[in-house]
Structure formats: structure tokens, C-alpha cells
Design a protein around this motif. Structure first.
Motif, PDB file in Angstrom:
ATOM      1  N   UNK A  60       0.837  -1.206   0.000  1.00  0.00           N
ATOM      2  CA  UNK A  60       0.000   0.000   0.000  1.00  0.00           C
ATOM      3  C   UNK A  60       0.868   1.250   0.000  1.00  0.00           C
ATOM      4  N   UNK A  61       1.932   1.224   0.789  1.00  0.00           N
ATOM      5  CA  UNK A  61       2.839   2.376   0.828  1.00  0.00           C
ATOM      6  C   UNK A  61       3.528   2.556  -0.522  1.00  0.00           C
ATOM      7  N   UNK A  62       3.959   1.453  -1.131  1.00  0.00           N
ATOM      8  CA  UNK A  62       4.634   1.551  -2.430  1.00  0.00           C
ATOM      9  C   UNK A  62       3.701   2.152  -3.478  1.00  0.00           C
ATOM     10  N   UNK A  63       2.438   1.758  -3.452  1.00  0.00           N
ATOM     11  CA  UNK A  63       1.474   2.346  -4.403  1.00  0.00           C
ATOM     12  C   UNK A  63       1.294   3.837  -4.126  1.00  0.00           C
ATOM     13  N   UNK A  64       1.208   4.202  -2.847  1.00  0.00           N
ATOM     14  CA  UNK A  64       1.044   5.613  -2.485  1.00  0.00           C
ATOM     15  C   UNK A  64       2.253   6.435  -2.922  1.00  0.00           C
ATOM     16  N   UNK A  65       3.431   5.775  -2.967  1.00  0.00           N
ATOM     17  CA  UNK A  65       4.659   6.464  -3.354  1.00  0.00           C
ATOM     18  C   UNK A  65       4.934   6.322  -4.847  1.00  0.00           C
ATOM     19  N   UNK A  66       3.965   5.768  -5.592  1.00  0.00           N
ATOM     20  CA  UNK A  66       4.066   5.634  -7.055  1.00  0.00           C
ATOM     21  C   UNK A  66       5.297   4.834  -7.472  1.00  0.00           C
ATOM     22  N   UNK A  67       5.643   3.803  -6.697  1.00  0.00           N
ATOM     23  CA  UNK A  67       6.774   2.943  -7.045  1.00  0.00           C
ATOM     24  C   UNK A  67       6.291   1.853  -7.994  1.00  0.00           C
ATOM     25  N   UNK A  68       6.848   1.822  -9.193  1.00  0.00           N
ATOM     26  CA  UNK A  68       6.439   0.840 -10.201  1.00  0.00           C
ATOM     27  C   UNK A  68       7.446  -0.291 -10.363  1.00  0.00           C
ATOM     28  N   UNK A  69       8.475  -0.313  -9.534  1.00  0.00           N
ATOM     29  CA  UNK A  69       9.512  -1.354  -9.605  1.00  0.00           C
ATOM     30  C   UNK A  69       9.019  -2.576  -8.830  1.00  0.00           C
ATOM     31  N   UNK A  70       8.380  -3.506  -9.541  1.00  0.00           N
ATOM     32  CA  UNK A  70       7.776  -4.655  -8.866  1.00  0.00           C
ATOM     33  C   UNK A  70       8.810  -5.553  -8.203  1.00  0.00           C
ATOM     34  N   UNK A  71       9.981  -5.696  -8.829  1.00  0.00           N
ATOM     35  CA  UNK A  71      11.025  -6.538  -8.222  1.00  0.00           C
ATOM     36  C   UNK A  71      11.469  -5.966  -6.882  1.00  0.00           C
ATOM     37  N   UNK A  72      11.640  -4.656  -6.819  1.00  0.00           N
ATOM     38  CA  UNK A  72      12.036  -4.023  -5.565  1.00  0.00           C
ATOM     39  C   UNK A  72      10.931  -4.174  -4.524  1.00  0.00           C
ATOM     40  N   UNK A  73       9.684  -3.946  -4.922  1.00  0.00           N
ATOM     41  CA  UNK A  73       8.572  -4.064  -3.978  1.00  0.00           C
ATOM     42  C   UNK A  73       8.481  -5.492  -3.444  1.00  0.00           C
ATOM     43  N   UNK A  74       8.624  -6.478  -4.318  1.00  0.00           N
ATOM     44  CA  UNK A  74       8.584  -7.875  -3.867  1.00  0.00           C
ATOM     45  C   UNK A  74       9.714  -8.166  -2.883  1.00  0.00           C
ATOM     46  N   UNK A  75      10.902  -7.635  -3.184  1.00  0.00           N
ATOM     47  CA  UNK A  75      12.048  -7.859  -2.294  1.00  0.00           C
ATOM     48  C   UNK A  75      11.820  -7.213  -0.934  1.00  0.00           C
ATOM     49  N   UNK A  76      11.266  -6.004  -0.928  1.00  0.00           N
ATOM     50  CA  UNK A  76      10.968  -5.328   0.332  1.00  0.00           C
ATOM     51  C   UNK A  76       9.872  -6.070   1.093  1.00  0.00           C
TER      52      UNK A  76
END
Length: 283
Positions: A60-76
Motif C-alpha cells: 500500500x505504501x509503495x502504491x502511495x509512493x508511485x513505485x512501479x519497480x515490482x522486483x524491488x517491492x517484492x524484495x521489500x
């Protein structure tokens, strides 16, 4: 999840990466709190690693921050949840925190690359060699402190013998192979152990011989620990005051280049083993 007053390095890194995402989105902590529907204190606690978060909350935070790097989001997301105790936690009352943080980093690394000038890499040391090194510590350590450090170092080596171990590459200057820590018998055993470890499929040992004119990085010992994505890599440097950890983008790029040059300039593994054999015969 309840807050913790002693977040691990992994928890602190997760929080730091979320802070980077927020700042790239141009949001203040107050602005992020408004978007997420929480108070500012909670955002701050998350970014300092003191409040664990779930994978769903992180996404949810990644979406709010407009992060489109799915690999990074998955790793986090894989770093979220309550703190799980690792074997290193049993040493927290006995060793400096840098020792604990390094063991945790190694455990989670997908690849480890090291370069050293006057020492054999810690994960390739014998017990007697490690004990000889700690006996030379300044200021001097008490015997029980030495034994805590030795047992911790040997326990760290288990990552090279587990199922699905990380790839491990060590560049060692020839100088380290001639250092007589612990006496002749200890040196011979250490060199034999180094050769044995170099035969493992996931372990690469490369030697920088005396004949080479330079050693990139000014002879500084470097541990480069690769995360699941490059943004989560970490560099560990040994200093007189303890471990130093670096994870800024520019720092990571610099040490990638440094350790790449070290590996390129060193002898190939077969040539390195031949050199170690020759040195071992002279001890």
C-alpha cells in the motif's frame, strides 16, 4: 504490531528504503501520513525500523509512493513482518552490534564477494587461525571474549554449507597467504582448508600475486553482500572502530567497480590454487 526499541539491521534497512521511496515521491512524512491514513509518528516509526509492517501495508505504501519497480517491492515485502530470531541473536549480549549485523546480512545475501590484503576471509578461516587473530586484538580481549568471537565466526561459515548457499567469491592478496598467524602448523592447516573450500562449486578463490603492481581500492578489505535486487546490496568495511555498512546508491556503484576490478586483475581459480599449493609447501 508492537514497536521495538532495538530493530535489527534488516529492519532498519527496510525502513530506510521506504523513506527513499517516500522522498522520491516528493512527500514529507506528514504528507505520507495523510495519504496512508495514519499519523506522522507511525510513518517515522516505520522508517526507523521500530514498527514492523505487513507485506500488504508495504505494498500500500509503495502504491502511495508511485513505485512501479515490482522486483524491488517484492524484495521489500519479503523483509516485512515480525522480527524472527536468528542464531546470531544469542550473541547480542556478548559481541559488538556490528558482528551481529554482519551475520544477519550474510545469512540473507544471495551472493557474497570479498577482497582482502593481509587476512584470509572470515568465512574461509579455520578455528585456530581465527583464534590466533583474536589473540592479537587491540585492546587485548579476555579469553571468554575471544571464544565468543571465534564461535560466532565459525557459525557464520555455515551459510557456505547449507542447502542453496550463496555464491561466494574471494579475492585474496598473496600477502595474506604468507602471514604466519598462529605458527607454522596453523598456517599449513589454514592453507589446506582454503584449497579445500575453493573446490566447492559455489566458492571461487582468486589470488592477487605480488607481481601485480596495484590492488584497486587502496588495499582496503571489502565485503560486498548482494541482496535480491541491486538496490538492497550492502558494502561492509572493516575499520579500527568496528564494522561500517554502506548502502547509498553512489557508494554501492563505487564498490561494485572496485571489486569488479579486483576480480578481473587476480589470477584465475586454477592458477590461484597452484600458487596456494606452492606457498603451502614452503611453510
Amino acid at each position: 504490531m508492537p514497536p521495538t526499541n532495538s530493530p535489527t539491521l534488516r529492519q532498519r534497512r527496510l525502513g530506510a528504503e521506504l523513506r527513499k521511496l517516500r522522498e522520491r515521491a516528493g512527500l514529507t512524512a506528514t504528507g505520507a501520513a495523510e495519504v496512508l491514513g495514519v499519523n506522522q509518528a507511525r510513518v517515522s516509526m516505520i522508517e526507523t525500523g521500530r514498527t514492523p509492517i505487513s507485506a500488504d501495508r508495504l505494498r500500500s505504501m509503495a502504491r502511495a509512493y508511485a513505485c512501479s519497480d515490482e522486483e524491488l517491492v517484492d524484495a521489500l515485502a519479503s523483509m516485512t513482518g515480525r522480527r524472527t530470531r536468528g542464531w546470531w541473536d544469542s550473541y547480542r549480549d556478548h559481541l559488538p552490534v556490528g558482528f551481529i549485523d554482519l551475520a544477519e546480512l550474510e545469512y540473507h545475501a544471495v551472493a557474497v564477494r570479498v577482497a582482502l590484503v593481509v587476512h584470509i576471509p572470515a568465512l574461509l578461516q579455520t578455528t585456530d587461525h581465527a583464534r590466533a587473530l583474536f589473540n592479537e586484538a587491540v585492546p587485548a580481549l579476555r579469553q571468554y571474549e575471544i571464544e565468543h568471537r571465534v564461535s560466532h565466526r565459525i557459525k557464520r561459515q555455515e551459510i557456505l554449507h547449507r542447502d542453496n548457499p550463496p555464491s561466494y567469491t574471494a579475492v585474496i592478496h598473496e600477502c595474506a597467504l604468507h602471514m604466519e598467524y598462529g605458527g607454522a602448523a596453523t598456517v599449513r592447516a589454514q592453507l589446506k582448508h582454503l584449497l579445500d573450500m575453493s573446490e566447492l562449486e559455489h566458492v571461487t578463490v582468486k589470488v592477487m600475486p605480488f607481481g601485480y603492481g596495484s590492488f584497486p581500492g587502496n588495499g582496503q578489505s571489502v565485503d560486498y553482500l548482494a541482496g535480491p535486487v541491486p538496490q538492497l546490496d550492502t558494502v561492509q568495511l572493516d575499520t579500527h572502530h568496528g564494522c561500517e555498512f554502506l548502502d547509498a546508491e553512489a557508494q554501492l556503484e563505487k564498490y561494485r567497480l572496485v571489486i569488479n576490478r579486483m576480480e578481473e586483475n587476480a589470477l584465475e581459480p586454477a592458477e590461484s590454487r597452484d600458487l596456494i599449493h606452492r606457498i603451502a609447501k614452503t611453510v
